[in-house]
Motif scaffolding. Structure first.
Motif, PDB file in Angstrom:
ATOM      1  N   ARG A  29       0.827  -1.206   0.000  1.00 62.81           N
ATOM      2  CA  ARG A  29       0.000   0.000   0.000  1.00 62.81           C
ATOM      3  C   ARG A  29       0.861   1.255   0.000  1.00 62.81           C
ATOM      4  O   ARG A  29       0.596   2.204  -0.728  1.00 62.81           O
ATOM      5  N   THR A  32       2.355   2.222  -3.305  1.00 59.53           N
ATOM      6  CA  THR A  32       1.510   2.842  -4.330  1.00 59.53           C
ATOM      7  C   THR A  32       1.873   4.306  -4.553  1.00 59.53           C
ATOM      8  O   THR A  32       1.417   4.909  -5.522  1.00 59.53           O
ATOM      9  N   LEU A  82      -6.155   0.560  -5.421  1.00 60.21           N
ATOM     10  CA  LEU A  82      -5.825  -0.116  -4.165  1.00 60.21           C
ATOM     11  C   LEU A  82      -5.720   0.893  -3.023  1.00 60.21           C
ATOM     12  O   LEU A  82      -6.267   0.684  -1.938  1.00 60.21           O
ATOM     13  N   LYS A  85      -9.172   2.150  -2.110  1.00 60.03           N
ATOM     14  CA  LYS A  85      -9.912   1.144  -1.347  1.00 60.03           C
ATOM     15  C   LYS A  85      -9.488   1.150   0.117  1.00 60.03           C
ATOM     16  O   LYS A  85     -10.322   1.172   1.021  1.00 60.03           O
TER      17      LYS A  85
END
Length: 131
Positions: A29, A32, A82, A85
């Motif tokens: 994460r 990203t 991602l 989310k």
């Protein structure tokens, strides 16, 4: 007063994050952010090429059609989704919404955020394609 004991130093290996799934996902994460930098650079280049006239813009759009750039942009889109989310799943923990003396569960907040995202995306696409 001094002591003769050695201080405890906990060793930290470079692969500490690979031991638990939670940490692996955390690193994914946080990773990203790298594709986000790519997108930011492409966006700035696009703005400058738009400013510099039709020939510069044509060269930029030609650059965007390169298969490598298309793949990088698809990776960037996946990374952004991602991150979105996980951010939306975090939002209900930060917002304490009470309706009729009961705390609102996370599902309506998360669904509401996705609805807003889809609506804003549709409006931007409509303006970009048909305005």
């Amino acid at each position: 007063m001094t002591t003769k004991r050695k201080p405890y130093v906990r060793t930290m290996t470079p692969t500490w994050w690979q031991k638990l799934g939670f940490y692996r996902f955390y690193m994914l994460r946080e990773g990203t952010s790298v594709p986000t930098v790519w997108f930011s650079i492409v966006l700035i280049c696009g703005l400058f090429s738009l400013k510099n006239g039709p020939d510069s813009w044509a060269a930029f759009t030609s650059f965007l059609q390169n298969p490598v750039v298309v793949i990088l942009n698809l990776i960037t889109l996946a990374a952004a989704l991602l991150h979105t989310k996980t951010w939306f799943e975090l939002a209900p923990k930060a917002a304490n919404i009470i309706i009729k003396d009961e705390k609102l569960g996370p599902a309506p907040i998360i669904k509401g955020l996705w609805v807003v995202t889809v609506v804003v995306t549709a409006v931007v696409l409509f303006v970009a394609l048909f305005w």
